[in-house]
Design a protein around this motif. Sequence first.
Motif, PDB file in Angstrom:
ATOM      1  N   GLN A  56       0.887  -1.232  -0.091  1.00 17.17           N
ATOM      2  CA  GLN A  56       0.106   0.198   0.006  1.00 17.17           C
ATOM      3  C   GLN A  56       0.926   1.242   0.051  1.00 17.17           C
ATOM      4  OE1 GLN A  56      -2.159  -1.275   3.628  1.00 17.17           O
ATOM      5  NE2 GLN A  56      -3.971  -0.620   2.599  1.00 17.17           N
ATOM      6  N   LEU A  58       0.316   5.720  -0.329  1.00 16.81           N
ATOM      7  CA  LEU A  58      -0.297   6.934  -0.270  1.00 16.81           C
ATOM      8  C   LEU A  58       0.562   8.198   0.037  1.00 16.81           C
ATOM      9  CD1 LEU A  58      -3.370   7.862  -0.539  1.00 16.81           C
ATOM     10  CD2 LEU A  58      -3.386   7.812   1.996  1.00 16.81           C
ATOM     11  N   SER A  67      -2.216   7.007  -5.057  1.00 16.75           N
ATOM     12  CA  SER A  67      -2.600   5.905  -4.172  1.00 16.75           C
ATOM     13  C   SER A  67      -2.212   4.779  -5.086  1.00 16.75           C
ATOM     14  CB  SER A  67      -4.195   5.790  -3.743  1.00 16.75           C
ATOM     15  OG  SER A  67      -4.606   4.790  -3.037  1.00 16.75           O
ATOM     16  N   THR A  69      -2.379   0.247  -4.355  1.00 17.10           N
ATOM     17  CA  THR A  69      -2.771  -0.776  -3.647  1.00 17.10           C
ATOM     18  C   THR A  69      -2.665  -2.165  -4.537  1.00 17.10           C
ATOM     19  OG1 THR A  69      -4.294   0.410  -2.105  1.00 17.10           O
ATOM     20  CG2 THR A  69      -4.340  -1.964  -2.097  1.00 17.10           C
ATOM     21  N   ASN A  84      -8.211   0.763   1.394  1.00 17.27           N
ATOM     22  CA  ASN A  84      -8.121   1.240   2.810  1.00 17.27           C
ATOM     23  C   ASN A  84      -7.933  -0.143   3.675  1.00 17.27           C
ATOM     24  OD1 ASN A  84      -7.723   3.583   3.965  1.00 17.27           O
ATOM     25  ND2 ASN A  84      -9.559   3.512   4.943  1.00 17.27           N
ATOM     26  N   THR A  89       0.933  -1.053  12.250  1.00 15.03           N
ATOM     27  CA  THR A  89       1.916   0.148  11.903  1.00 15.03           C
ATOM     28  C   THR A  89       3.347  -0.254  12.487  1.00 15.03           C
ATOM     29  OG1 THR A  89       1.342   1.159  14.118  1.00 15.03           O
ATOM     30  CG2 THR A  89       0.061   1.793  12.127  1.00 15.03           C
ATOM     31  N   THR A 284      -5.300   2.358   8.897  1.00 11.68           N
ATOM     32  CA  THR A 284      -5.218   2.408   7.173  1.00 11.68           C
ATOM     33  C   THR A 284      -4.589   3.481   6.864  1.00 11.68           C
ATOM     34  OG1 THR A 284      -7.095   3.735   7.182  1.00 11.68           O
ATOM     35  CG2 THR A 284      -7.615   1.624   7.472  1.00 11.68           C
ATOM     36  N   PRO A 285      -4.121   3.519   5.561  1.00 10.52           N
ATOM     37  CA  PRO A 285      -3.544   4.433   4.898  1.00 10.52           C
ATOM     38  C   PRO A 285      -3.994   5.939   5.078  1.00 10.52           C
ATOM     39  CG  PRO A 285      -3.266   2.437   3.467  1.00 10.52           C
ATOM     40  CD  PRO A 285      -4.310   2.018   4.491  1.00 10.52           C
ATOM     41  N   THR A 353       7.034  -0.175   7.353  1.00 11.36           N
ATOM     42  CA  THR A 353       5.953   0.686   7.194  1.00 11.36           C
ATOM     43  C   THR A 353       6.559   2.126   7.310  1.00 11.36           C
ATOM     44  OG1 THR A 353       5.760   0.327   9.816  1.00 11.36           O
ATOM     45  CG2 THR A 353       4.128  -0.850   8.414  1.00 11.36           C
ATOM     46  N   VAL A 366       2.799   7.644   2.914  1.00 12.91           N
ATOM     47  CA  VAL A 366       2.381   6.538   4.018  1.00 12.91           C
ATOM     48  C   VAL A 366       2.572   5.304   3.119  1.00 12.91           C
ATOM     49  CG1 VAL A 366       0.602   5.342   4.925  1.00 12.91           C
ATOM     50  CG2 VAL A 366       0.815   7.681   5.228  1.00 12.91           C
ATOM     51  N   MET A 367       3.339   4.320   3.409  1.00 13.98           N
ATOM     52  CA  MET A 367       3.706   3.078   2.775  1.00 13.98           C
ATOM     53  C   MET A 367       3.579   2.009   3.875  1.00 13.98           C
ATOM     54  SD  MET A 367       6.720   3.649   0.085  1.00 13.98           S
ATOM     55  CE  MET A 367       7.960   3.926   1.294  1.00 13.98           C
ATOM     56  N   ASN A 368       3.121   0.856   3.406  1.00 12.54           N
ATOM     57  CA  ASN A 368       3.065  -0.458   3.896  1.00 12.54           C
ATOM     58  C   ASN A 368       3.440  -1.493   3.247  1.00 12.54           C
ATOM     59  OD1 ASN A 368       2.283  -2.554   6.047  1.00 12.54           O
ATOM     60  ND2 ASN A 368       0.412  -2.982   4.778  1.00 12.54           N
TER      61      ASN A 368
END
Length: 397
Positions: A56, A58, A67, A69, A84, A89, A284-285, A353, A366-368
């Motif tokens: 993910q 954002l 965005s 995903t 989402n 985290t 969530t992002p 993360t 934001v990244m996961n």
Amino acid sequence: MPTVYIVFISAGLLFLLLYVVYRVSSKPITTEEAKAHLDSYFTKLLHQSRQQTGLQVLVESKGFHYSFTAGSISAGNGATIAPNQPFHTASIGKVFTAVLIMKLAEQGQLSIHDPLTAYLPGTALTNLFVYKGTDYAEQVTLKQLLGHTSGVADYLEDPVSGSPAFLELLVSNPGRFWTPDQLVDFTRQHQQATGIPGTRYHYSDTGYILLGQIIEAVTGASFSANLHKEIFGPLQMDDSYLMFYSEPHNQPKLQIQDIWLNGTEISTYQSLSCDWAGGGIITTPKDLMIFQKKLRNGQLLRPDSLREMESFSHKFRTGLHYGLGMMEVRFEEFFFMLKGLPRLKGHIGILATHMFSYPDSDTHIVMNFGSTAAMVRSFKALIEIVNTLKKIRSVDI
């Protein structure tokens, strides 16, 4: 946690960073070209990844919104990740803990310069701050806990005696639930203090468990209740919660993404309860982007409190500096040819993360990646994002 980041100074990472610098053209591009480029980049990155189920991303920067995903929620069922989808985290949660402490300071309920003993009984601190035969517990301040200079060991990754390493216990006993007291006891019983308070930087999850206990002692409410009352609720972070301790506002809650720890998928393990105030938040992002932006625009803390958190006076690792619950990325320390990239402020987690911003241009990332094996890939991706933003005609970063 510290050993995970040694890769940042490896020759292999420097090669990757150099590769990124040289392969990307400096020719200006449109926002649509930037999005297409990033789509292609992240699609290939996930396809080439191991020990990772999904991805993910954002990004928001002065009117530019991106965005991405892709992948699956779980390797077990192959269900597609929603834009989402909730994720763990990891240590980004330390920013939330630090914000709660700073809010209490603003309200006059504590001072970060107060001694730890003003809030926790002496018995709770037994054998945590004994260094070379001397007990320094009475000298430890809340600021030292926030900035990882208290001298307390790190239950998660520091050497142990009389027990398997903590990460081994986490994987080998997935059904065990770890309470905050048990986490502190692990350090008390199996580890040694790392120095005299205030004399050296040493990253410590144990220190952040103590901060969570202080928040509970001062407010008379649980750590999770404080998160919801002071942050999740006011900011309408309706999909965020503290794993094992609370529920999100939006119900039914969605399945969290896979969590890969050193090759083992652990998202359903009760032993993940080991994070708590050190990084046990599920979000969530979208929610994490809300938190980061509101922190920057003054809706959570006064400017002077945020400046104190951003006093990056200690080096976490080459290229990463630490303040009070906050990190700063200095790309130029990774490799000299990255000198032109901005310094990002935020935090990372052991699962690759990322939550970073560049306040000067109102840029937020934001990244996961959801995997300890993805740390190098995630920093390569961070550089790719920043390089791409620098080339967009309408964005000045």
